[in-house]
Design a protein around this motif. Structure first.
Motif, PDB file in Angstrom:
ATOM      1  N   LEU A 231      32.951  54.603  50.920  1.00  0.00           N
ATOM      2  CA  LEU A 231      32.268  53.525  51.638  1.00  0.00           C
ATOM      3  C   LEU A 231      31.336  52.731  50.731  1.00  0.00           C
ATOM      4  N   ALA A 232      30.881  53.369  49.647  1.00  0.00           N
ATOM      5  CA  ALA A 232      29.930  52.703  48.754  1.00  0.00           C
ATOM      6  C   ALA A 232      30.611  51.960  47.613  1.00  0.00           C
ATOM      7  N   THR A 233      31.930  51.893  47.609  1.00  0.00           N
ATOM      8  CA  THR A 233      32.639  51.310  46.483  1.00  0.00           C
ATOM      9  C   THR A 233      33.183  49.924  46.818  1.00  0.00           C
ATOM     10  N   GLN A 234      33.742  49.263  45.781  1.00  0.00           N
ATOM     11  CA  GLN A 234      34.324  47.948  46.013  1.00  0.00           C
ATOM     12  C   GLN A 234      35.807  48.079  46.328  1.00  0.00           C
ATOM     13  N   PRO A 235      36.394  47.090  46.999  1.00  0.00           N
ATOM     14  CA  PRO A 235      37.807  47.182  47.370  1.00  0.00           C
ATOM     15  C   PRO A 235      38.715  47.171  46.153  1.00  0.00           C
ATOM     16  N   VAL A 236      39.897  47.753  46.316  1.00  0.00           N
ATOM     17  CA  VAL A 236      40.807  47.902  45.201  1.00  0.00           C
ATOM     18  C   VAL A 236      41.250  46.546  44.653  1.00  0.00           C
ATOM     19  N   GLU A 237      41.329  45.534  45.523  1.00  0.00           N
ATOM     20  CA  GLU A 237      41.723  44.195  45.049  1.00  0.00           C
ATOM     21  C   GLU A 237      40.735  43.657  44.026  1.00  0.00           C
ATOM     22  N   ARG A 238      39.457  43.975  44.195  1.00  0.00           N
ATOM     23  CA  ARG A 238      38.450  43.544  43.220  1.00  0.00           C
ATOM     24  C   ARG A 238      38.434  44.476  42.014  1.00  0.00           C
ATOM     25  N   GLY A 239      38.643  45.775  42.264  1.00  0.00           N
ATOM     26  CA  GLY A 239      38.656  46.720  41.158  1.00  0.00           C
ATOM     27  C   GLY A 239      39.767  46.467  40.156  1.00  0.00           C
ATOM     28  N   ALA A 240      40.867  45.861  40.604  1.00  0.00           N
ATOM     29  CA  ALA A 240      41.994  45.581  39.705  1.00  0.00           C
ATOM     30  C   ALA A 240      41.774  44.345  38.841  1.00  0.00           C
ATOM     31  N   LEU A 241      40.775  43.533  39.165  1.00  0.00           N
ATOM     32  CA  LEU A 241      40.601  42.279  38.438  1.00  0.00           C
ATOM     33  C   LEU A 241      40.326  42.469  36.946  1.00  0.00           C
ATOM     34  N   PRO A 242      39.504  43.442  36.529  1.00  0.00           N
ATOM     35  CA  PRO A 242      39.291  43.589  35.085  1.00  0.00           C
ATOM     36  C   PRO A 242      40.578  43.835  34.309  1.00  0.00           C
ATOM     37  N   GLN A 243      41.476  44.690  34.818  1.00  0.00           N
ATOM     38  CA  GLN A 243      42.693  44.940  34.071  1.00  0.00           C
ATOM     39  C   GLN A 243      43.654  43.758  34.162  1.00  0.00           C
ATOM     40  N   LEU A 244      43.623  43.024  35.260  1.00  0.00           N
ATOM     41  CA  LEU A 244      44.446  41.817  35.340  1.00  0.00           C
ATOM     42  C   LEU A 244      43.965  40.752  34.362  1.00  0.00           C
ATOM     43  N   ARG A 245      42.657  40.637  34.228  1.00  0.00           N
ATOM     44  CA  ARG A 245      42.137  39.674  33.251  1.00  0.00           C
ATOM     45  C   ARG A 245      42.487  40.101  31.836  1.00  0.00           C
ATOM     46  N   ALA A 246      42.307  41.399  31.531  1.00  0.00           N
ATOM     47  CA  ALA A 246      42.666  41.903  30.210  1.00  0.00           C
ATOM     48  C   ALA A 246      44.142  41.693  29.919  1.00  0.00           C
ATOM     49  N   ALA A 247      44.967  41.749  30.960  1.00  0.00           N
ATOM     50  CA  ALA A 247      46.416  41.645  30.792  1.00  0.00           C
ATOM     51  C   ALA A 247      46.913  40.221  30.679  1.00  0.00           C
ATOM     52  N   THR A 248      46.214  39.256  31.280  1.00  0.00           N
ATOM     53  CA  THR A 248      46.812  37.927  31.441  1.00  0.00           C
ATOM     54  C   THR A 248      45.987  36.765  30.897  1.00  0.00           C
ATOM     55  N   GLU A 249      44.722  36.941  30.668  1.00  0.00           N
ATOM     56  CA  GLU A 249      43.928  35.790  30.221  1.00  0.00           C
ATOM     57  C   GLU A 249      44.397  35.338  28.841  1.00  0.00           C
ATOM     58  N   PRO A 250      44.735  34.077  28.675  1.00  0.00           N
ATOM     59  CA  PRO A 250      45.207  33.612  27.373  1.00  0.00           C
ATOM     60  C   PRO A 250      44.148  33.803  26.287  1.00  0.00           C
ATOM     61  N   GLY A 251      44.608  34.222  25.120  1.00  0.00           N
ATOM     62  CA  GLY A 251      43.726  34.295  23.968  1.00  0.00           C
ATOM     63  C   GLY A 251      42.774  35.467  23.929  1.00  0.00           C
TER      64      GLY A 251
END
Length: 301
Positions: A231-251
């Motif tokens: 209950l004290a944590t953030q949703p998985v959709e937000r938790g996945a954002l760091p790895q999605l950014r690491a995976a896809t952000e150009p440069g």
């Protein structure tokens, strides 16, 4: 809350992306967003029935392949089949993980289960697929760390935690090892002049299915503790954002580490995260790399 979101992911059409542990949690969200942007996504999962259900939920251009990271034989079989069918691999997201709160358990190869699954399995997988990644124009490997790596320590005299075992400490050790691996991989790719980029991410404290599973054996009290924690944590959709950014952000440069920016990196918008001193130590990286090559039998080209 502003900042980087999944809407920032660029077009992924023409790219082959492999996501381990893609049938649930962070892996499912990551695979879904990559497929939504047009990537051909390989769901690398231990349970292919669950993987098939995930594929139906995701839609798009996805395939399911069996991978048990707790078995080096499974890792080798998966890598051989994937490499033959996909000579060029653009993205490898080493997302899968196991967390235990019970007695010490071992992998099929006799490794402490969390270290064997979370780090050594991914070390072997990445090495076996490195030639396919190097064939891509802008390939990337993303390793999933954890804030628990910051308080962990690698005991090279007892790497498998055979003495005074504590499951939570072993989990932190496995995530420190994963982080050291990602950083050392970056050093070695740079030194070799490889086009492959190694980046890292951690999800802060995120609602996934790992914590409830880890507490199941402790009965009703354990389940209550687990769900109160969620209950004290953030949703998985937000938790996945760091790895999605690491995976896809150009440069993204090699060695970049992303995580939540708020409340001691437990939640919030995506920003550059901080490595522990031990994770960033080149001497630790060299020592762990040598140990991992010996334990897995995988030497990088």
């Amino acid at each position: 809350m502003t900042g980087w979101t999944a809407d920032h992911i660029p077009d992924q059409r023409g790219r082959v992306a492999v996501v381990t542990g893609a049938n649930s949690g962070l892996g499912l969200v990551t695979a879904t967003e990559l497929a939504r942007r047009g990537a051909h996504v390989v769901l690398a999962v231990r349970d292919t029935a669950a993987g098939g259900e995930a594929a139906r939920r995701i839609g798009g251009d996805v395939e399911v392949r069996e991978l048990d990271l707790a078995s080096l034989a499974s890792v080798r079989a998966f890598a051989a089949g994937l490499a033959a069918d996909h000579p060029v691999i653009d993205l490898l997201v080493n997302n899968a993980g196991v967390v235990l709160l019970g007695p010490r358990r071992t992998s099929a190869d006799g490794f402490e289960l969390q270290l064997g699954t979370n780090m050594l399995g991914h070390f072997a997988l990445t090495g076996l697929l490195l030639d396919n990644l190097a064939a891509a124009r802008e390939a990337r490997v993303v390793n999933l760390s954890s804030i628990t790596h910051k308080t962990a320590h690698l005991d090279f005299d007892d790497l498998m935690f055979e003495r005074n075992y504590r499951a939570t400490a072993a989990y932190g050790r496995s995530k420190l090892a994963t982080t050291v691996f990602g950083v050392e991989l970056d050093r070695r790719l740079r030194a070799a002049g490889s086009p492959v980029v190694s980046a890292l991410a951690h999800p802060g404290i995120t609602r996934t299915n790992l914590t409830p599973r880890a507490w199941e054996h402790r009965g009703r009290l354990g389940r209550v503790v687990a769900w109160l924690g969620l209950l004290a944590t953030q949703p998985v959709e937000r938790g996945a954002l760091p790895q999605l950014r690491a995976a896809t952000e150009p440069g993204v440069p090699g060695g970049r580490f992303f995580g939540p920016a708020g409340l001691w990196e437990t939640r919030g918008r995506v920003a550059e995260a901080r490595l522990s001193r031990e994770a960033a130590d080149p001497a630790v990286g060299r020592r762990l790399w040598a140990a991992a090559e010996e334990l897995t039998g995988v030497s990088y080209p």
